[in-house]
Design an enzyme around this catalytic site. Structure first.
Site, mmCIF file in Angstrom:
data_model
loop_
_atom_site.group_PDB
_atom_site.id
_atom_site.type_symbol
_atom_site.label_atom_id
_atom_site.label_comp_id
_atom_site.label_asym_id
_atom_site.label_seq_id
_atom_site.Cartn_x
_atom_site.Cartn_y
_atom_site.Cartn_z
ATOM 1 N N GLY A 109 5.693 -8.646 -5.841
ATOM 2 C CA GLY A 109 6.604 -7.664 -6.402
ATOM 3 C C GLY A 109 6.221 -7.185 -7.778
ATOM 4 O O GLY A 109 7.043 -6.616 -8.499
ATOM 5 N N GLY A 111 3.749 -4.959 -8.493
ATOM 6 C CA GLY A 111 3.276 -3.585 -8.534
ATOM 7 C C GLY A 111 1.776 -3.398 -8.515
ATOM 8 O O GLY A 111 1.278 -2.303 -8.751
ATOM 9 N N GLY A 113 -0.054 -4.254 -5.774
ATOM 10 C CA GLY A 113 -0.472 -4.275 -4.371
ATOM 11 C C GLY A 113 -0.706 -5.665 -3.838
ATOM 12 O O GLY A 113 -1.536 -5.868 -2.939
ATOM 13 N N ASP A 159 -2.915 0.535 -0.852
ATOM 14 C CA ASP A 159 -3.282 -0.819 -1.262
ATOM 15 C C ASP A 159 -4.316 -1.455 -0.343
ATOM 16 O O ASP A 159 -5.253 -2.125 -0.796
ATOM 17 C CB ASP A 159 -2.040 -1.713 -1.312
ATOM 18 C CG ASP A 159 -1.014 -1.231 -2.320
ATOM 19 O OD1 ASP A 159 -1.374 -0.412 -3.182
ATOM 20 O OD2 ASP A 159 0.149 -1.664 -2.225
#
Length: 340
Positions: A109, A111, A113, A159
């Protein structure tokens, strides 16, 4: 025997969110990202007993099962199970006990990826073990398919491709899951300067990106004009960033990031919040010319472009928020696998 893999995490520099369906299917998306010296790691160790042991070492979570062709998706280590189940279904894994261990250099979480990069790394370890005939595009799409279709996790497409290919890439996204990865040949001194000036700051908060992405996708389905227009502008931002990096117009990068940050907030509710706004304002007052929230938003990492030697003052001024900056280098390689 031991089979290992590592895949680099990424920062998105421009165009973030335009890789998410249905926007990319309807209008085409464009993103510019770069991989970092932070990794998702996976190791498969063969065991004498007929057990399957799954261990996320960074999260201190472990699950153990008798050998089976399918493991339960129940909210515990589902990324590991999802990859195992799909590869077992498509290729077959010999009835042999193993331990699958993973470690990610950044929190979930955050950010960067992490989830998708971890899926790529796990696929890489199984590919190394089974000698699967998967190329880079195959691997990235496979990871995307497992996350989005098998595990029903909301998200974009960048990602998986960043983790697999590595380097600085301008990526294009179209309907029918078509993705084109364009590696950028950026002069080394430009990359060194970007690395020197680009501050990676962890806010010490995480977020559930899927909820933000669901809101973003719903805004497109509902034809919310302000959200769609913002995505159009972010796609244009990716073009601006590409030109700035290729031509060495690094003084423009802060302004390009700032423009993107203002547009990004129009895409969906929850992308920014008072804490992120306070951090952003403080960084700009300390010398940053622009920045952005990494990933879907709502928490995690932020990046700031700090020209000259302003980075050190920005770091000092951000201390009061309790976050911390992370050292990194840009890396040119994507997924790597090997056997011991």
């Amino acid at each position: 025997m031991i089979f290992r893999s590592k895949a680099p995490l990424r920062i998105g520099l421009a165009g973030g969110g335009t890789d998410v369906s249905p926007y990319s299917d309807l209008h085409g998306g464009a993103i510019l990202n770069a991989t970092l010296s932070l990794y998702a790691n996976a190791t498969i160790e063969l065991l004498p007993e007929n057990k399957i042991i799954l261990h996320a070492m960074d999260r201190d979570e472990q699950e153990e099962y008798d050998w089976a062709t399918s493991l339960p998706i129940n909210g515990k280590l589902d990324l590991l199970k999802g990859v195992y189940n799909r590869i077992q279904k498509d290729y077959g894994i010999p009835e042999k006990g193993f331990r699958l261990s993973t470690f990610v250099d950044a929190p979930a979480g955050s950010g960067l990826g992490t989830s998708s990069t971890l899926v790529v790394a796990i696929i890489g370890a199984f590919t190394e073990m089974l000698k699967l005939p998967l190329g880079e595009y195959d691997m990235a799409h496979y990871a995307y398919d497992i996350e989005r279709n098998d595990l029903k996790l909301a998200g974009g497409k960048q990602d998986q491709y960043a983790a697999t290919f590595g380097g600085v890439n301008f990526m294009e996204f179209y309907g029918d899951d078509k993705v084109i990865v364009n590696p950028l040949r950026i002069r080394q001194e430009y990359l060194f300067e970007l690395e020197n000036n680009l501050l990676l700051y962890y806010t010490s908060t995480s977020r559930e990106s899927a909820e933000i992405i669901k809101k973003q996708s719903k805004n497109v389905v509902d034809k919310k004009g302000s959200s769609i227009d913002a995505m159009h502008q972010l796609k244009e931002q990716a073009q601006q960033m590409k030109e700035a990096l290729l031509k060495g117009k690094l003084a423009q990068i802060g302004e390009i990031l700032d423009f993107g940050f203002q547009q990004k907030k129009q895409m969906a509710e929850g992308i920014s919040n008072p804490l992120m706004e306070d951090i952003y304002t403080t960084a700009k007052a300390a010398g940053a010319t622009g920045g952005k929230i990494s990933g879907a938003g709502g928490g995690g990492f932020m990046i700031f472009y700090c020209p000259a030697n302003t980075k050190y003052n920005v770091i000092k001024q951000l201390e009061r928020f309790g976050g911390k900056h992370r050292h990194y280098q840009f890396v040119k390689h994507g997924l790597k696998t090997w056997t011991i």
